[in-house]
Write an enzyme that holds these catalytic residues in place. Sequence first.
Site, short mmCIF file in Angstrom:
data_model
loop_
_atom_site.label_atom_id
_atom_site.label_comp_id
_atom_site.label_asym_id
_atom_site.label_seq_id
_atom_site.Cartn_x
_atom_site.Cartn_y
_atom_site.Cartn_z
N GLY A 1 0.82 -1.20 0.00
CA GLY A 1 0.00 0.00 0.00
C GLY A 1 0.85 1.25 0.00
N GLU B 1 -1.20 1.25 -6.02
CA GLU B 1 -0.19 0.93 -5.00
C GLU B 1 0.10 -0.57 -4.94
OE1 GLU B 1 1.89 2.54 -3.16
OE2 GLU B 1 1.21 4.59 -3.47
N GLU C 1 3.75 -2.32 -5.94
CA GLU C 1 4.53 -3.02 -4.93
C GLU C 1 4.56 -4.53 -5.11
OE1 GLU C 1 3.48 -1.61 -1.02
OE2 GLU C 1 4.37 0.34 -1.43
N GLU D 1 11.09 -8.82 -1.11
CA GLU D 1 10.55 -10.18 -1.15
C GLU D 1 9.10 -10.20 -0.70
OE1 GLU D 1 12.15 -12.98 1.92
OE2 GLU D 1 13.27 -11.22 2.63
#
Length: 143
Positions: free
Chosen positions: A39, A55, A59, A102
């Site tokens: 986010g 977002e 990501e 990760e």
Amino acid sequence: MTPADLPRHSVSVAGVIADEQNRALLIRRRDTGRWEPPGGVLELSESIHDGLRREVREETGLEVDPVALTGVYKNMKRGVVALVFRCEAIGGELTTNPEVTEFRWATPDEVRALVVEAFAVRVLDALKTGQVAIREHDGTNLV
């Protein structure tokens, strides 16, 4: 005091993506090394759902569909109001990027162990069904 001198809030969004085993997707942030749901801050010109989709895509590489608002959280120190949604992944592929090192699918117990309280509660609230949670925190702990 002019309007420019008044304190300001910012609004962020986060998406909790759950799998069939009720595990949540977490990202490890490159800047802090912390585990969190994906986010970030809404841009002024975008809608809440568009910002959430952007977002999460930035990501994670995933396309999502917001299913339900699951919580509203305020960082009392920074004046950030976060809107958290349970989301369904509808496309894309997990891809690391300049913000994320990760990914991990975490059970509720793993979320409690890996994530600071202020962010863990967002994930745990989203994994439950029921009323929308409204909580305040100091950036790390609930207040």
